[in-house]
Motif scaffolding. Structure first.
Motif, mmCIF file in Angstrom:
data_model
loop_
_atom_site.group_PDB
_atom_site.id
_atom_site.type_symbol
_atom_site.label_atom_id
_atom_site.label_comp_id
_atom_site.label_asym_id
_atom_site.label_seq_id
_atom_site.Cartn_x
_atom_site.Cartn_y
_atom_site.Cartn_z
ATOM 1 N N GLU A 25 0.730 -1.163 0.003
ATOM 2 C CA GLU A 25 0.033 -0.054 0.134
ATOM 3 C C GLU A 25 0.969 1.237 -0.176
ATOM 4 O O GLU A 25 0.489 2.214 -0.732
ATOM 5 N N VAL A 26 1.840 1.165 0.759
ATOM 6 C CA VAL A 26 2.653 2.435 0.911
ATOM 7 C C VAL A 26 3.525 2.642 -0.379
ATOM 8 O O VAL A 26 3.803 3.720 -0.980
ATOM 9 N N LEU A 27 4.064 1.380 -0.872
ATOM 10 C CA LEU A 27 4.533 1.558 -2.447
ATOM 11 C C LEU A 27 3.729 1.934 -3.307
ATOM 12 O O LEU A 27 4.340 2.595 -4.116
ATOM 13 N N SER A 28 2.451 1.745 -3.346
ATOM 14 C CA SER A 28 1.373 2.379 -4.297
ATOM 15 C C SER A 28 1.198 3.663 -4.324
ATOM 16 O O SER A 28 1.294 4.366 -5.230
ATOM 17 N N GLU A 29 1.381 4.407 -2.830
ATOM 18 C CA GLU A 29 0.952 5.470 -2.731
ATOM 19 C C GLU A 29 2.540 6.312 -3.267
ATOM 20 O O GLU A 29 2.345 7.306 -3.800
ATOM 21 N N ILE A 30 3.639 5.713 -2.961
ATOM 22 C CA ILE A 30 4.966 6.469 -3.400
ATOM 23 C C ILE A 30 4.873 6.586 -4.864
ATOM 24 O O ILE A 30 5.137 7.667 -5.518
ATOM 25 N N ASN A 31 4.370 5.482 -5.705
ATOM 26 C CA ASN A 31 4.338 5.534 -7.042
ATOM 27 C C ASN A 31 3.176 6.644 -7.756
ATOM 28 O O ASN A 31 3.624 7.337 -8.556
#
Length: 269
Positions: A25-31
Motif C-alpha cells: 500500500e505504501v509503495l503504491s502511494e509512493i508510485n
C-alpha cells in the motif's frame, strides 16, 4: 511440538503477511506521488503544497516496514530453529546460519529491493554521479540560510545513502584555504542537466523560481526566469537573481541551461 509453539509461529506469520500488505500500500502511494511530480513538477512551488513532505513520510514508512519485516522474519527463523530436530536438518540449519554474515552484507540491497522501482532507480542514478559536478547544499537543516555550491561527487554510499563530495574551489583564509570535503545526504544533492543534452534539462517558463549558478562563481542562488533558452534560441536562460540589485533594478543575467536546477522546497536565502 507444543500448541503454544505453533501459535507463536502462526502469529508471526500473520504479522509478516500484514507487513507485506502494508508495504504494498505504501509503495503504491509512493508510485502515485512519483507520477504526480513527474507530470506536474511545478506543483511543489505552490503555497501550502506538501508533496515533498508527504513523499518523505512515505519513504520513512517504507523503510520502517522493511526493517520490521526483517525483525519478524528473524523471529520466525529462531522459532523454527528451536523446533527443528537434530541430525541432517540441524546440520542444514547450521549451514544456513553460516551464511548469516553474507545476509547481513546483503541487507541493504534487500531493503532496496523492497522499495519501489523508482527509488531503486534513484539509488542507481546517485551511484552513477561519481566524478560528476552537482549542486550541493553544504549547510545543515538548522542553518539560518541555505548555501549551495558546485561540487564534485567522489563517492556514493548505497548503505548510508550519503554522498562524499569535494568543493574544488579553495576556501578563503578564514576557513584555512584548500579544498573542502563534505558527506551529504541525498536530499542535499541536485544533479545538473547534461551539457551535451539540452533535452535532459527541465523547461522552466518565465516567472518560475529556480536555483542557478551565479555567473563567475561556483555558488548557486535563487533566481527568477525572465526568458528560457527556447524563446531566445540559445542554450542560456535569462535570469534575475534575488538580492542582485544594481542602481535600483535587478539586472538580467545569462546562465547556461546546464547551470540551472529546480528551486528546492523550503529554500532559505
Amino acid at each position: 511440538m507444543s500448541s503454544p509453539d505453533i501459535a507463536g509461529i502462526l502469529e508471526n506469520s500473520r504479522e509478516l503477511d500484514r507487513l507485506r500488505k502494508e508495504q504494498e500500500e505504501v509503495l503504491s502511494e509512493i508510485n502515485k506521488m512519483h507520477k504526480k511530480l513527474q507530470a506536474t513538477p511545478e506543483v511543489v512551488e505552490k503555497p501550502g503544497d506538501n508533496s515533498l513532505s508527504r513523499l518523505k513520510i512515505l519513504y520513512t514508512q517504507a523503510k520502517d516496514l522493511s526493517e520490521n519485516e526483517v525483525n519478524v522474519s528473524n523471529q520466525l527463523l529462531s522459532q523454527l530453529d528451536l523446533l527443528l530436530p537434530s541430525g541432517p536438518l540441524a546440520q542444514q540449519r547450521r549451514r544456513i546460519e553460516g551464511s548469516d554474515q553474507k545476509r547481513k552484507r546483503m541487507k541493504n540491497e534487500s531493503d532496496i529491493s523492497r522499495l519501489s522501482p523508482s527509488m531503486r532507480n534513484q539509488l542507481e542514478a546517485c551511484a552513477s554521479l561519481k566524478g560528476e559536478q552537482v549542486a550541493a547544499r553544504v549547510t545543515g537543516n538548522n542553518a539560518e540560510k541555505d548555501e549551495w555550491f558546485v561540487v564534485k561527487v567522489m563517492q556514493f554510499d548505497r548503505e548510508t545513502k550519503e554522498f562524499e563530495v569535494l568543493d574544488e574551489e579553495p576556501g578563503d583564509d578564514e576557513e584555512g584555504g584548500g579544498q573542502r570535503k563534505y558527506k551529504l545526504p541525498m536530499s542535499c544533492i541536485i544533479p545538473f542537466p547534461k551539457k551535451n543534452d539540452p533535452s535532459s534539462a527541465p523547461d522552466f517558463p518565465p516567472g518560475r523560481h529556480v536555483l542557478a549558478v551565479y555567473p563567475g562563481t561556483t555558488a548557486l542562488y535563487k533566481a527568477t526566469v525572465v526568458s528560457p533558452p527556447r524563446k531566445r534560441k540559445t542554450d542560456e536562460y535569462l535570469l534575475e537573481f534575488d538580492d542582485d540589485e544594481e542602481d535600483g533594478a535587478l539586472p538580467q543575467r545569462a546562465v547556461p541551461f546546464y547551470n540551472v536546477v529546480p528551486l528546492p522546497d523550503g529554500h532559505r536565502q
